[in-house]
Design a protein around this motif. Structure first.
Motif, PDB file in Angstrom:
ATOM      1  N   HIS A  56       1.209  -0.916   0.116  1.00 53.56           N
ATOM      2  CA  HIS A  56      -0.119   0.325   0.022  1.00 53.56           C
ATOM      3  C   HIS A  56       0.789   1.226  -0.097  1.00 53.56           C
ATOM      4  O   HIS A  56       0.423   2.187  -0.483  1.00 53.56           O
ATOM      5  N   MET A  57       1.896   1.352   1.048  1.00 51.57           N
ATOM      6  CA  MET A  57       3.119   2.611   0.704  1.00 51.57           C
ATOM      7  C   MET A  57       3.631   2.793  -0.248  1.00 51.57           C
ATOM      8  O   MET A  57       3.698   4.333  -1.378  1.00 51.57           O
ATOM      9  N   ALA A  58       4.037   1.795  -1.844  1.00 51.29           N
ATOM     10  CA  ALA A  58       4.621   1.793  -2.311  1.00 51.29           C
ATOM     11  C   ALA A  58       3.186   2.164  -3.620  1.00 51.29           C
ATOM     12  O   ALA A  58       3.492   3.156  -4.278  1.00 51.29           O
ATOM     13  N   LEU A  59       2.027   1.935  -3.712  1.00 51.33           N
ATOM     14  CA  LEU A  59       0.862   2.148  -4.548  1.00 51.33           C
ATOM     15  C   LEU A  59       0.292   3.808  -4.294  1.00 51.33           C
ATOM     16  O   LEU A  59       0.539   4.130  -5.011  1.00 51.33           O
ATOM     17  N   THR A  60       0.478   4.149  -2.568  1.00 49.59           N
ATOM     18  CA  THR A  60       0.458   4.935  -2.691  1.00 49.59           C
ATOM     19  C   THR A  60       1.443   6.232  -3.724  1.00 49.59           C
ATOM     20  O   THR A  60       0.498   7.355  -3.675  1.00 49.59           O
ATOM     21  N   ARG A  61       2.386   6.109  -3.619  1.00 49.08           N
ATOM     22  CA  ARG A  61       3.735   7.219  -3.305  1.00 49.08           C
ATOM     23  C   ARG A  61       3.395   7.028  -4.926  1.00 49.08           C
ATOM     24  O   ARG A  61       3.614   8.260  -5.572  1.00 49.08           O
ATOM     25  N   ALA A  62       2.985   5.987  -5.864  1.00 49.89           N
ATOM     26  CA  ALA A  62       3.491   5.852  -6.753  1.00 49.89           C
ATOM     27  C   ALA A  62       2.142   6.548  -7.393  1.00 49.89           C
ATOM     28  O   ALA A  62       2.054   7.174  -9.012  1.00 49.89           O
ATOM     29  N   LEU A  63       1.008   6.632  -6.689  1.00 46.86           N
ATOM     30  CA  LEU A  63      -0.643   7.407  -7.832  1.00 46.86           C
ATOM     31  C   LEU A  63      -0.671   9.241  -6.974  1.00 46.86           C
ATOM     32  O   LEU A  63      -1.297  10.116  -7.196  1.00 46.86           O
ATOM     33  N   LEU A  64       0.349   8.803  -6.650  1.00 51.11           N
ATOM     34  CA  LEU A  64       0.244  10.466  -5.152  1.00 51.11           C
ATOM     35  C   LEU A  64       0.491  11.429  -6.727  1.00 51.11           C
ATOM     36  O   LEU A  64      -0.432  13.123  -6.526  1.00 51.11           O
ATOM     37  N   PRO A  65       1.834  11.708  -7.399  1.00 52.94           N
ATOM     38  CA  PRO A  65       1.506  12.586  -8.538  1.00 52.94           C
ATOM     39  C   PRO A  65       0.220  13.092  -9.450  1.00 52.94           C
ATOM     40  O   PRO A  65      -0.753  13.694  -9.682  1.00 52.94           O
ATOM     41  N   LEU A  66      -0.775  11.297  -9.397  1.00 53.01           N
ATOM     42  CA  LEU A  66      -2.149  11.550  -9.792  1.00 53.01           C
ATOM     43  C   LEU A  66      -3.360  12.098  -9.484  1.00 53.01           C
ATOM     44  O   LEU A  66      -4.262  12.739 -10.334  1.00 53.01           O
ATOM     45  N   MET A  67      -3.368  12.445  -7.685  1.00 50.55           N
ATOM     46  CA  MET A  67      -3.843  13.046  -7.039  1.00 50.55           C
ATOM     47  C   MET A  67      -3.641  14.794  -6.557  1.00 50.55           C
ATOM     48  O   MET A  67      -4.769  15.190  -6.484  1.00 50.55           O
ATOM     49  N   GLU A  68      -2.091  14.542  -6.961  1.00 54.69           N
ATOM     50  CA  GLU A  68      -2.440  16.637  -6.730  1.00 54.69           C
ATOM     51  C   GLU A  68      -3.335  17.456  -7.932  1.00 54.69           C
ATOM     52  O   GLU A  68      -3.306  17.312  -8.435  1.00 54.69           O
ATOM     53  N   GLY A  69      -4.254  18.084  -6.971  1.00 54.82           N
ATOM     54  CA  GLY A  69      -4.097  18.935  -7.439  1.00 54.82           C
ATOM     55  C   GLY A  69      -5.948  18.879  -7.762  1.00 54.82           C
ATOM     56  O   GLY A  69      -6.227  19.807  -8.332  1.00 54.82           O
TER      57      GLY A  69
END
Length: 309
Positions: free
Chosen positions: A127-140
């Motif tokens: 979950h930590m790896a998945l979150t870190r990978a997806l954060l750029p898609l969530m920003e903004g």
């Protein structure tokens, strides 16, 4: 009556990823969010079971908005995590809400594909790896949130700093407690890091109390424990439905009053059942130094596997 699924705000136009979405809390979370108009990506390890759940939800749906799609995700394999993140990036290019829900509970000692203890790998590292990978898609994205699901096991959990993978000594319940403590420590450390960099993304945690899901029978089956099976039978009157157990994570994911860094669980019987309310986290999770230490340790274990692009 407390906060319920009927209180979920309009989710039309929102893109949601739910891990472990084919059963239990994940299935009920998917059902509730889609009923309020969200497009939900069901991230599942077993495609056949995921497709069956998706078909049932689609057939039962009364919502004319959003949709339900299936994604392959095995959190115990960092390469699968990488592929899932790439798929979302390429197909959708954004994400509004991530619910880190999937988990395994108290199996005999097993290892992930990258050689980590299965519960620590699945419940936390994946979950930590998945979150870190997806954060750029969530920003903004408006009201972007990450909700990480822990459990009451966090309160008796401790991090085995010198032996996180249980190579020297393995106790399946201690390993489960470690993984659930790691979940809430991760959620709070992520909140701190997001705040420090001025991000608008919120990070919250939630636990379901005693909820009747497939985790209990799966644990009994994997271990063949008659004593454990008997304990669950004796405790059965305390268990609430998976739909009730999903309310704390749904509240954290959608309620306007839910703020980054908060943790929600059931309101009654010491957090075992009831409607959601804000709950204290385990004392170890309140220590910023321990949270940062866990983050650094987890990052080293993750980055020892395939690079997440």
């Amino acid at each position: 009556m407390g906060w319920s699924a009927a209180d979920i705000p309009d989710q039309r136009g929102r893109l949601v990823l739910v891990t472990g979405a084919n059963s239990g809390l994940g299935l009920e979370t998917t059902r509730a969010l889609h009923a309020h108009g969200a497009t939900v990506l069901m991230a599942c390890r077993n495609r056949e079971r995921g497709e069956t759940a998706r078909r049932i939800l689609t057939d039962q749906s009364v919502s004319m908005e959003g949709g339900i799609e299936l994604l392959d995700l095995d959190l115990a394999d960092l390469e699968s995590v990488d592929r899932c993140a790439q798929t979302i990036r390429q197909r959708f290019g954004r994400l509004d809400l991530l619910i880190n829900n999937a988990g395994v509970m108290a199996p005999p000692r097993q290892c992930s594909r990258q050689g980590h203890e299965l519960q620590f790998a699945t419940n936390h590292l994946g979950h930590m790896a998945l979150t870190r990978a997806l954060l750029p898609l969530m920003e903004g994205q408006p009201d972007a949130r990450v909700v990480t699901v822990t459990s009451g096991a966090q309160y008796f959990g401790r991090i085995a700093w010198e032996d996180p993978n249980g190579e020297q000594r393995y106790d399946r319940w201690q390993a489960y407690g470690q993984s659930k403590l790691a979940n809430v420590m991760f959620a709070l450390e992520l909140d701190r890091q997001l705040r420090d960099r001025g991000s608008s993304i919120r990070s919250l945690a939630a636990h379901p109390g005693l909820a009747r899901t497939n985790l209990q029978p799966a644990s009994v089956s994997a271990n063949g424990s008659r004593l454990e099976a008997q304990a669950y039978r004796l405790m059965d009157p305390l268990f609430q439905t998976a739909a009730m157990g999903a309310l704390p994570q749904l509240h954290a994911a959608t309620a306007g009053s839910a703020q980054s860094g908060q943790h929600y669980g059931p309101s009654r019987l010491g957090g075992l059942r009831g409607y959601p309310k804000r709950q204290r986290v385990a004392p170890a999770a309140e220590d910023p130094q321990q949270r940062e230490r866990l983050w650094d340790l987890s990052l080293k274990l993750i980055e020892a596997g395939p690079a997440l692009r």
